[in-house]
Design a protein around this motif. Structure first.
Motif, PDB file in Angstrom:
ATOM      1  N   GLN A 104     -23.117 -52.919  -1.063  1.00 23.37           N
ATOM      2  CA  GLN A 104     -22.046 -53.651  -1.777  1.00 23.37           C
ATOM      3  C   GLN A 104     -20.877 -52.704  -2.083  1.00 23.37           C
ATOM      4  N   GLU A 105     -21.236 -51.495  -2.509  1.00 23.24           N
ATOM      5  CA  GLU A 105     -20.186 -50.497  -2.798  1.00 23.24           C
ATOM      6  C   GLU A 105     -19.345 -50.231  -1.536  1.00 23.24           C
ATOM      7  N   ARG A 106     -20.039 -50.155  -0.383  1.00 22.50           N
ATOM      8  CA  ARG A 106     -19.313 -49.909   0.885  1.00 22.50           C
ATOM      9  C   ARG A 106     -18.375 -51.075   1.209  1.00 22.50           C
ATOM     10  N   GLY A 148     -16.123 -30.820   2.194  1.00 17.92           N
ATOM     11  CA  GLY A 148     -17.169 -31.200   1.233  1.00 17.92           C
ATOM     12  C   GLY A 148     -16.841 -32.461   0.459  1.00 17.92           C
ATOM     13  N   ASP A 149     -15.594 -32.883   0.461  1.00 16.97           N
ATOM     14  CA  ASP A 149     -15.213 -34.077  -0.317  1.00 16.97           C
ATOM     15  C   ASP A 149     -14.767 -35.189   0.632  1.00 16.97           C
ATOM     16  N   ARG A 150     -15.579 -36.249   0.680  1.00 12.56           N
ATOM     17  CA  ARG A 150     -15.288 -37.340   1.634  1.00 12.56           C
ATOM     18  C   ARG A 150     -14.607 -38.530   0.965  1.00 12.56           C
ATOM     19  N   GLN A 181     -11.663 -40.695  -0.023  1.00 12.21           N
ATOM     20  CA  GLN A 181     -10.307 -40.801   0.518  1.00 12.21           C
ATOM     21  C   GLN A 181      -9.336 -41.530  -0.414  1.00 12.21           C
ATOM     22  N   GLY A 182      -9.882 -42.328  -1.348  1.00 11.24           N
ATOM     23  CA  GLY A 182      -9.028 -43.210  -2.148  1.00 11.24           C
ATOM     24  C   GLY A 182      -7.877 -42.508  -2.849  1.00 11.24           C
ATOM     25  N   GLY A 183      -8.180 -41.409  -3.552  1.00 13.71           N
ATOM     26  CA  GLY A 183      -7.142 -40.706  -4.328  1.00 13.71           C
ATOM     27  C   GLY A 183      -6.034 -40.182  -3.428  1.00 13.71           C
ATOM     28  N   PHE A 228      -9.285 -33.939  -5.462  1.00 11.60           N
ATOM     29  CA  PHE A 228     -10.632 -33.406  -5.734  1.00 11.60           C
ATOM     30  C   PHE A 228     -11.404 -34.428  -6.549  1.00 11.60           C
ATOM     31  N   VAL A 229     -12.188 -35.243  -5.851  1.00 14.23           N
ATOM     32  CA  VAL A 229     -13.004 -36.230  -6.566  1.00 14.23           C
ATOM     33  C   VAL A 229     -14.325 -35.574  -6.970  1.00 14.23           C
ATOM     34  N   LEU A 230     -14.854 -34.720  -6.112  1.00 22.76           N
ATOM     35  CA  LEU A 230     -16.064 -33.948  -6.443  1.00 22.76           C
ATOM     36  C   LEU A 230     -15.651 -32.534  -6.847  1.00 22.76           C
ATOM     37  N   PHE A 263      -2.982 -34.276 -13.431  1.00 28.21           N
ATOM     38  CA  PHE A 263      -4.113 -35.077 -13.912  1.00 28.21           C
ATOM     39  C   PHE A 263      -3.588 -36.271 -14.696  1.00 28.21           C
ATOM     40  N   GLY A 264      -4.523 -37.137 -15.093  1.00 30.09           N
ATOM     41  CA  GLY A 264      -4.107 -38.350 -15.796  1.00 30.09           C
ATOM     42  C   GLY A 264      -3.808 -39.435 -14.787  1.00 30.09           C
ATOM     43  N   PRO A 265      -3.304 -40.591 -15.270  1.00 32.64           N
ATOM     44  CA  PRO A 265      -3.029 -41.705 -14.357  1.00 32.64           C
ATOM     45  C   PRO A 265      -2.090 -41.277 -13.228  1.00 32.64           C
ATOM     46  N   ILE A 266      -2.317 -41.831 -12.054  1.00 29.62           N
ATOM     47  CA  ILE A 266      -1.589 -41.348 -10.881  1.00 29.62           C
ATOM     48  C   ILE A 266      -0.081 -41.600 -10.982  1.00 29.62           C
ATOM     49  N   ALA A 267       0.313 -42.662 -11.706  1.00 33.08           N
ATOM     50  CA  ALA A 267       1.752 -42.930 -11.857  1.00 33.08           C
ATOM     51  C   ALA A 267       2.418 -41.755 -12.573  1.00 33.08           C
ATOM     52  N   ASP A 268       1.734 -41.198 -13.584  1.00 28.58           N
ATOM     53  CA  ASP A 268       2.288 -40.039 -14.303  1.00 28.58           C
ATOM     54  C   ASP A 268       2.287 -38.809 -13.399  1.00 28.58           C
ATOM     55  N   SER A 269       1.227 -38.682 -12.586  1.00 29.80           N
ATOM     56  CA  SER A 269       1.137 -37.512 -11.701  1.00 29.80           C
ATOM     57  C   SER A 269       2.303 -37.462 -10.721  1.00 29.80           C
ATOM     58  N   ILE A 270       2.714 -38.636 -10.237  1.00 29.66           N
ATOM     59  CA  ILE A 270       3.805 -38.656  -9.259  1.00 29.66           C
ATOM     60  C   ILE A 270       5.108 -38.196  -9.918  1.00 29.66           C
TER      61      ILE A 270
HETATM   62  C1  B12 Z   1     -15.921 -44.826  -2.186  1.00 28.89           C
HETATM   63  C2  B12 Z   1     -16.808 -43.754  -2.778  1.00 28.89           C
HETATM   64  C3  B12 Z   1     -17.594 -43.018  -1.908  1.00 28.89           C
HETATM   65  C4  B12 Z   1     -17.492 -43.144  -0.391  1.00 28.89           C
HETATM   66  C5  B12 Z   1     -16.156 -42.516   0.094  1.00 28.89           C
HETATM   67  C6  B12 Z   1     -15.686 -43.133   1.398  1.00 28.89           C
HETATM   68  C7  B12 Z   1     -14.238 -42.821   1.708  1.00 28.89           C
HETATM   69  N1  B12 Z   1     -13.942 -42.830   2.977  1.00 28.89           N
HETATM   70  O1  B12 Z   1     -13.414 -42.616   0.830  1.00 28.89           O
HETATM   71  C8  B12 Z   1     -18.767 -42.378   0.089  1.00 28.89           C
HETATM   72  C9  B12 Z   1     -19.856 -43.365   0.431  1.00 28.89           C
HETATM   73  C10 B12 Z   1     -18.563 -41.431   1.271  1.00 28.89           C
HETATM   74  C11 B12 Z   1     -19.167 -41.615  -1.177  1.00 28.89           C
HETATM   75  C12 B12 Z   1     -20.079 -40.603  -1.149  1.00 28.89           C
HETATM   76  C13 B12 Z   1     -20.487 -39.907  -2.280  1.00 28.89           C
HETATM   77  N2  B12 Z   1     -20.181 -40.180  -3.537  1.00 28.89           N
HETATM   78 CO1  B12 Z   1     -18.777 -41.421  -4.043  1.00 28.89          CO
HETATM   79  N3  B12 Z   1     -17.640 -42.674  -4.706  1.00 28.89           N
HETATM   80  C14 B12 Z   1     -16.819 -43.529  -4.195  1.00 28.89           C
HETATM   81  C15 B12 Z   1     -15.965 -44.274  -5.248  1.00 28.89           C
HETATM   82  C16 B12 Z   1     -16.547 -45.648  -5.474  1.00 28.89           C
HETATM   83  C17 B12 Z   1     -14.478 -44.334  -4.927  1.00 28.89           C
HETATM   84  C18 B12 Z   1     -13.918 -42.972  -4.493  1.00 28.89           C
HETATM   85  C19 B12 Z   1     -12.428 -42.902  -4.480  1.00 28.89           C
HETATM   86  O2  B12 Z   1     -11.788 -43.071  -3.470  1.00 28.89           O
HETATM   87  N4  B12 Z   1     -11.834 -42.644  -5.649  1.00 28.89           N
HETATM   88  C20 B12 Z   1     -10.375 -42.539  -5.749  1.00 28.89           C
HETATM   89  C21 B12 Z   1      -9.924 -42.611  -7.201  1.00 28.89           C
HETATM   90  C22 B12 Z   1     -10.342 -43.957  -7.774  1.00 28.89           C
HETATM   91  O3  B12 Z   1     -10.520 -41.498  -7.849  1.00 28.89           O
HETATM   92  P1  B12 Z   1      -9.915 -40.679  -9.065  1.00 28.89           P
HETATM   93  O4  B12 Z   1     -10.348 -39.276  -8.933  1.00 28.89           O
HETATM   94  O5  B12 Z   1     -10.301 -41.370 -10.326  1.00 28.89           O
HETATM   95  O6  B12 Z   1      -8.361 -40.722  -8.837  1.00 28.89           O
HETATM   96  C23 B12 Z   1      -7.400 -40.954  -9.830  1.00 28.89           C
HETATM   97  C24 B12 Z   1      -6.626 -39.770 -10.242  1.00 28.89           C
HETATM   98  O7  B12 Z   1      -7.465 -38.671 -10.393  1.00 28.89           O
HETATM   99  C25 B12 Z   1      -5.539 -39.619  -9.220  1.00 28.89           C
HETATM  100  N5  B12 Z   1      -5.711 -38.784  -8.053  1.00 28.89           N
HETATM  101  C26 B12 Z   1      -6.728 -38.779  -7.195  1.00 28.89           C
HETATM  102  N6  B12 Z   1      -6.476 -37.916  -6.229  1.00 28.89           N
HETATM  103  C27 B12 Z   1      -5.279 -37.373  -6.449  1.00 28.89           C
HETATM  104  C28 B12 Z   1      -4.563 -36.409  -5.735  1.00 28.89           C
HETATM  105  C29 B12 Z   1      -3.327 -36.015  -6.197  1.00 28.89           C
HETATM  106  C30 B12 Z   1      -2.557 -34.971  -5.438  1.00 28.89           C
HETATM  107  C31 B12 Z   1      -2.821 -36.582  -7.388  1.00 28.89           C
HETATM  108  C32 B12 Z   1      -1.519 -36.154  -7.888  1.00 28.89           C
HETATM  109  C33 B12 Z   1      -3.533 -37.540  -8.082  1.00 28.89           C
HETATM  110  C34 B12 Z   1      -4.762 -37.928  -7.622  1.00 28.89           C
HETATM  111  O8  B12 Z   1      -5.380 -40.889  -8.728  1.00 28.89           O
HETATM  112  C35 B12 Z   1      -6.351 -41.763  -9.172  1.00 28.89           C
HETATM  113  C36 B12 Z   1      -5.703 -42.753 -10.071  1.00 28.89           C
HETATM  114  O9  B12 Z   1      -5.338 -42.276 -11.322  1.00 28.89           O
HETATM  115  C37 B12 Z   1     -16.183 -43.324  -6.471  1.00 28.89           C
HETATM  116  C38 B12 Z   1     -15.937 -43.954  -7.825  1.00 28.89           C
HETATM  117  C39 B12 Z   1     -14.704 -43.309  -8.508  1.00 28.89           C
HETATM  118  N7  B12 Z   1     -14.610 -43.435  -9.797  1.00 28.89           N
HETATM  119  O10 B12 Z   1     -13.857 -42.683  -7.905  1.00 28.89           O
HETATM  120  C40 B12 Z   1     -17.556 -42.743  -6.213  1.00 28.89           C
HETATM  121  C41 B12 Z   1     -17.909 -41.349  -6.758  1.00 28.89           C
HETATM  122  C42 B12 Z   1     -16.698 -40.438  -6.672  1.00 28.89           C
HETATM  123  N8  B12 Z   1     -18.937 -40.854  -5.845  1.00 28.89           N
HETATM  124  C43 B12 Z   1     -19.829 -40.189  -6.452  1.00 28.89           C
HETATM  125  C44 B12 Z   1     -20.916 -39.566  -5.801  1.00 28.89           C
HETATM  126  C45 B12 Z   1     -21.987 -38.967  -6.709  1.00 28.89           C
HETATM  127  C46 B12 Z   1     -21.006 -39.518  -4.406  1.00 28.89           C
HETATM  128  C47 B12 Z   1     -22.089 -38.809  -3.569  1.00 28.89           C
HETATM  129  C48 B12 Z   1     -22.478 -37.415  -4.071  1.00 28.89           C
HETATM  130  C49 B12 Z   1     -23.274 -39.780  -3.500  1.00 28.89           C
HETATM  131  C50 B12 Z   1     -24.446 -39.247  -2.710  1.00 28.89           C
HETATM  132  N9  B12 Z   1     -25.506 -38.893  -3.431  1.00 28.89           N
HETATM  133  O11 B12 Z   1     -24.396 -39.147  -1.532  1.00 28.89           O
HETATM  134  C51 B12 Z   1     -21.445 -38.746  -2.172  1.00 28.89           C
HETATM  135  C52 B12 Z   1     -20.643 -37.459  -1.925  1.00 28.89           C
HETATM  136  C53 B12 Z   1     -19.974 -37.460  -0.575  1.00 28.89           C
HETATM  137  C54 B12 Z   1     -18.982 -36.347  -0.382  1.00 28.89           C
HETATM  138  N10 B12 Z   1     -19.451 -35.209   0.110  1.00 28.89           N
HETATM  139  O12 B12 Z   1     -17.827 -36.485  -0.696  1.00 28.89           O
HETATM  140  C55 B12 Z   1     -19.577 -40.103  -7.947  1.00 28.89           C
HETATM  141  C56 B12 Z   1     -19.070 -38.716  -8.334  1.00 28.89           C
HETATM  142  C57 B12 Z   1     -19.675 -38.246  -9.640  1.00 28.89           C
HETATM  143  C58 B12 Z   1     -19.284 -36.829  -9.935  1.00 28.89           C
HETATM  144  N11 B12 Z   1     -19.906 -36.291 -10.932  1.00 28.89           N
HETATM  145  O13 B12 Z   1     -18.488 -36.189  -9.357  1.00 28.89           O
HETATM  146  C59 B12 Z   1     -18.606 -41.281  -8.178  1.00 28.89           C
HETATM  147  C60 B12 Z   1     -17.611 -41.047  -9.335  1.00 28.89           C
HETATM  148  C61 B12 Z   1     -19.434 -42.550  -8.446  1.00 28.89           C
HETATM  149  C62 B12 Z   1     -20.004 -42.579  -9.847  1.00 28.89           C
HETATM  150  N12 B12 Z   1     -19.502 -43.412 -10.748  1.00 28.89           N
HETATM  151  O14 B12 Z   1     -20.901 -41.847 -10.140  1.00 28.89           O
HETATM  152  N13 B12 Z   1     -18.528 -42.078  -2.251  1.00 28.89           N
END
Ligand code: B12
Length: 314
Positions: A156-158, A193-195, A197-199, A242-244, A286-293
Motif C-alpha cells: 500500500q505504501e508503494r 545509501g539514500d533511496r 526521492q520525494g524531498g 538527506f531522509v536517512l 531545514f523546516g518546511p520546504i517553502a521556507d527552505s527555498i
Molecule cells: C517512499 C519511502 C520509501 C521508498 C522510497 C522510494 C523512492 N523512489 O523515493 C522506499 C521503499 C525505497 C523506502 C525504503 C526505506 N525506507 Co522509507 N520512506 C518512504 C516515505 C514514505 C516517503 C519518502 C520521501 O520521499 N520523503 C520526502 C519528504 C516527505 O521527506 P522529508 O525529509 O520530510 O522532506 C521535507 C523537508 O525535509 C524538505 N526537504 C527534503 N529534502 C530536501 C532537500 C533540500 C535541498 C531542501 C532544501 C529541503 C528538503 O522537504 C520536505 C518538505 O518539508 C518516508 C516517510 C517520510 N516521512 O518521509 C519513509 C521513511 C523515510 N522510510 C523509512 C525507512 C526506515 C526506510 C527503510 C530503512 C525501510 C527498510 N527497512 O528497508 C528503507 C531505506 C532505503 C534506503 N536505503 O534509502 C523511515 C525513516 C526513519 C528514519 N529514522 O530515518 C521513514 C520516515 C518511514 C517512517 N515513518 O518510519 N522508503
C-alpha cells in the motif's frame, strides 16, 4: 471510505508538516515533558487542536534558535512565554485540511481513479507550492507513519508513494518546459545509501518554479559522481536531500571535498545534524520546504553579492 473531516482536529502527520517538528519528536515530547497531550480519536490516533498546533509551532521556532526545549515548554506552562493570538491556517481549514488523508485512503485501497479525482480538483484550486506543501508532502509523511505504525502494508505504501512521485515528476517536467531560460543551475538528488526521492523532487520543482534549472541526478548516487558533475557542468549550487542519517558523517566528509560549488543539505535528517553539516562547510536547510527555498535563494543572493561570479567558493 472515510468522509471529509471538518472538525478542528489535526493528525500527528499534519501537525508535523505544519510545525516542522517530526512525528517522532512530538511523541518524545509528549512522553518526556507531558507536552503537548493530544486528544485521541475513537481508533486511538492522536488528534491535536488548532491551538496546540499554534503553540507547538511557536516552541519549535524558538527551539531552532537554540533555546533548550525543556525550558521552552516550562515557559509555556508558567505563562512566561507569551503567545500571539491563534492564527488561522486557511490552507488546512475545513474540508481541505483532511484532503491528503482522504487521498492516501483512496490510494491505499487501490482506488486510483478516486485519488485522481481528488488530486485534479486540488490541483485546479491551488498553486503548485501549496499542492506540494499541503497535499503531496503531508501525504508522503502520512503513509510513512501508517507503515511505521503497522496500519498499512508495504504494497500500500508503494502504491501511495508511487502515485505521489509520478505527480512530482510531472510537475518537474512541466516546470522545466515553462522555464526555457533558467537563471542558474542546481544539481539535485540524494547521496549513496539514500533511496528516498520525494524531498529531492520537491526541491527540484520549487527551484524550477523560482526560475532555476534543476538537474535531477536521482537517488543513491556516490558523492564522487556529484563531484564529477560539478566539474563538468559547473552548476551554481548542489541541493541534496538527506531522509536517512545512516553514514551521514562519512557522506558529509566526502561532500566537504567539493570546494567550488556551495552544497545545500535538506531533508528530515538535517534538523539533527545542522552543526555537523556546517562543520563540513555544507549549508543546512531545514523546516518546511517553502521556507527552505526562500533561505536557499537568500543565501545564493548574498553569495553573489559578496563574491565575483567566477569565484563562488564556500
Ligand atoms: C517512499 C519511502 C520509501 C521508498 C522510497 C522510494 C523512492 N523512489 O523515493 C522506499 C521503499 C525505497 C523506502 C525504503 C526505506 N525506507 Co522509507 N520512506 C518512504 C516515505 C514514505 C516517503 C519518502 C520521501 O520521499 N520523503 C520526502 C519528504 C516527505 O521527506 P522529508 O525529509 O520530510 O522532506 C521535507 C523537508 O525535509 C524538505 N526537504 C527534503 N529534502 C530536501 C532537500 C533540500 C535541498 C531542501 C532544501 C529541503 C528538503 O522537504 C520536505 C518538505 O518539508 C518516508 C516517510 C517520510 N516521512 O518521509 C519513509 C521513511 C523515510 N522510510 C523509512 C525507512 C526506515 C526506510 C527503510 C530503512 C525501510 C527498510 N527497512 O528497508 C528503507 C531505506 C532505503 C534506503 N536505503 O534509502 C523511515 C525513516 C526513519 C528514519 N529514522 O530515518 C521513514 C520516515 C518511514 C517512517 N515513518 O518510519 N522508503
Amino acid at each position: 471510505m472515510s468522509k471529509i473531516a471538518c472538525d478542528a482536529s489535526y493528525s500527528i502527520a499534519a501537525v508535523s508538516k505544519l510545525t516542522g517538528v517530526s512525528c517522532h519528536a512530538l511523541r518524545v515530547w509528549e512522553r518526556r515533558y507531558g507536552f503537548p497531550v493530544p486528544a485521541r480519536s475513537p481508533s486511538g490516533h492522536r488528534r491535536f487542536s488548532a491551538d496546540q498546533v499554534h503553540v507547538i509551532r511557536k516552541v519549535a521556532d524558538l527551539a531552532r534558535g537554540g533555546e533548550p526545549i525543556g525550558n521552552l515548554i516550562e515557559s509555556v506552562r508558567s505563562g512566561q512565554l507569551v503567545l500571539d493570538a491563534v492564527q488561522s491556517e486557511p490552507r488546512f481549514e475545513g474540508a481541505e485540511r483532511a484532503m491528503f488523508e482522504i487521498l492516501v485512503d483512496r490510494l491505499a485501497s487501490a482506488d486510483l481513479e478516486g485519488a485522481d479525482q481528488i488530486y485534479d480538483k486540488l490541483a485546479k484550486q491551488m498553486s503548485q507550492l501549496d499542492l506540494i506543501t499541503t497535499v503531496i508532502n503531508p501525504a508522503m509523511t502520512d503513509i510513512g507513519d501508517r507503515w511505521y505504525r503497522r496500519d498499512c502494508s508495504i504494497y500500500q505504501e508503494r502504491t501511495v508513494t508511487g502515485f505521489l512521485r509520478r505527480k512530482l515528476d510531472h510537475m518537474l517536467e512541466t516546470a522545466q518546459r515553462a522555464n526555457p531560460n533558467p537563471k542558474r543551475i542546481v544539481l539535485v538528488g540524494t547521496v549513496q545509501g539514500d533511496r528516498h526521492q520525494g524531498g529531492a523532487l520537491m526541491f527540484g520543482v520549487l527551484v524550477e518554479l523560482a526560475g532555476w534549472r534543476a538537474l535531477d541526478l536521482g537517488v543513491d548516487l556516490p558523492v564522487s559522481e556529484y563531484q564529477k558533475a560539478a566539474l563538468a557542468w559547473k552548476p551554481d549550487a548542489i541541493g541534496l536531500s538527506f531522509v536517512l542519517s545512516r553514514n551521514i558523517n562519512k557522506r558529509f566528509k566526502e561532500l566537504s571535498l567539493i570546494r567550488d560549488v556551495p552544497v545545500f543539505v535538506g531533508g528530515r535528517s538535517i534538523l539533527n545534524y545542522q552543526g555537523l553539516a556546517r562543520k563540513h562547510g555544507l549549508i543546512p536547510l531545514f523546516g518546511p520546504i517553502a521556507d527552505s527555498i526562500i533561505a536557499f535563494q537568500a543565501e545564493m543572493e548574498s553569495r553573489s553579492r559578496r563574491a565575483p561570479a567566477e569565484d563562488l567558493v564556500r
